[in-house]
Design a protein around this motif. Structure first.
Motif, short mmCIF file in Angstrom:
data_model
loop_
_atom_site.label_atom_id
_atom_site.label_comp_id
_atom_site.label_asym_id
_atom_site.label_seq_id
_atom_site.Cartn_x
_atom_site.Cartn_y
_atom_site.Cartn_z
N LEU A 37 0.83 -1.20 0.00
CA LEU A 37 0.00 0.00 0.00
C LEU A 37 0.87 1.26 0.00
CD1 LEU A 37 -2.74 1.54 0.35
CD2 LEU A 37 -2.46 1.17 2.81
N LEU A 38 1.86 1.27 0.86
CA LEU A 38 2.73 2.45 0.96
C LEU A 38 3.60 2.62 -0.27
CD1 LEU A 38 3.58 2.28 4.72
CD2 LEU A 38 2.37 4.12 3.57
N GLU A 39 4.10 1.54 -0.82
CA GLU A 39 4.93 1.64 -2.03
C GLU A 39 4.10 2.18 -3.19
OE1 GLU A 39 6.84 -2.19 -2.33
OE2 GLU A 39 8.41 -1.58 -0.92
N ARG A 40 2.82 1.82 -3.22
CA ARG A 40 1.91 2.37 -4.23
C ARG A 40 1.83 3.89 -4.11
NH1 ARG A 40 -3.01 -0.57 -3.08
NH2 ARG A 40 -3.84 1.37 -2.31
N GLU A 41 2.04 4.38 -2.89
CA GLU A 41 1.99 5.82 -2.61
C GLU A 41 3.38 6.47 -2.70
OE1 GLU A 41 -0.89 7.53 -2.14
OE2 GLU A 41 -1.85 5.61 -2.57
#
Length: 177
Positions: A37-41
C-alpha cells in the motif's frame, strides 16, 4: 507507576492480544500488504514495523485504508483466537475490569465475545475508540475513566514494553504477563 499485583487495585485493565487471548493474525502478511500500500503511494516502507507502517500511511493520506487492512485481519483473527490463562483471572476479578488494546475495537469485542468474557468487562477501548493509540496514555485513561477510578488505583496488565510505557504515562500501576 509501579509494578505490583492486583491485590489492592480498585480496578484492573488488561491488554488483549498476548494477555487475554492470542489473535490468529499473520502479522507478516499484514505488514507485507501495508508495505505494498505504501509503495503504491511512493513511500519506502521496507524497514518499518506494522504500527510504524500505519503511522506512515496516515502521513501520506491512506491511513483509513491501512487501518481497515489491519482491522480486517484482526477481526478475522479474533474469531479464531486462542484464550490465554489471564482470561481466567479476568473472570475471577472482584474489582471492575476493562480492556485497553492496540487492536481495533471491533476485533477486541469479537475476541471477548468468542471467549465468553464480555459480561465480565465494563470498559473496552481499542484502536479507533479514541484518536490516540497506545503507548499514548489517552487510550488507557479512557478505559480508566469509564471504570470510574483514579489512574493510580488501577493495575494495567500487559505483555509488551509498549504496555508498560502506556501505564507509566497514564499514571497506573503495571504488571507483566
Amino acid at each position: 507507576m509501579s509494578e505490583t499485583d492486583a491485590s489492592d487495585a480498585e480496578a484492573v485493565v488488561y491488554d488483549l492480544d498476548g494477555t487475554l487471548v492470542r489473535l490468529a493474525v499473520d502479522w507478516e502478511e499484514v505488514e507485507r500488504r501495508l508495505v505494498e500500500l505504501l509503495e503504491r503511494e511512493g513511500v519506502d516502507a521496507d524497514p518499518l514495523s506494522a504500527w510504524d507502517l500505519l503511522d506512515a500511511a496516515e502521513e501520506v493520506g491512506v491511513g483509513d485504508e491501512a487501518d481497515e487492512l489491519i482491522a480486517s485481519a484482526e477481526r478475522e483473527g479474533a474469531t479464531a483466537s486462542e484464550r490465554l490463562a489471564f482470561a481466567d483471572e479476568l473472570v475471577a476479578s472482584e474489582v471492575p475490569v476493562g480492556v485497553c488494546s492496540l487492536n481495533h475495537e471491533e476485533a477486541v469485542l469479537l475476541a471477548l465475545d468468542r471467549h465468553d468474557l464480555s459480561a465480565h468487562v465494563e470498559s473496552v477501548v481499542g484502536r479507533g475508540t479514541v484518536p490516540e493509540r497506545k503507548p499514548h496514555p489517552r487510550a488507557l485513561l479512557a478505559a480508566v475513566e469509564e471504570l470510574g477510578v483514579a489512574p493510580e488505583d488501577v493495575l494495567f496488565v500487559g505483555d509488551s514494553e509498549s504496555d508498560r510505557t502506556t501505564a507509566e504515562r497514564a499514571g497506573t500501576r503495571f504488571e507483566w504477563v
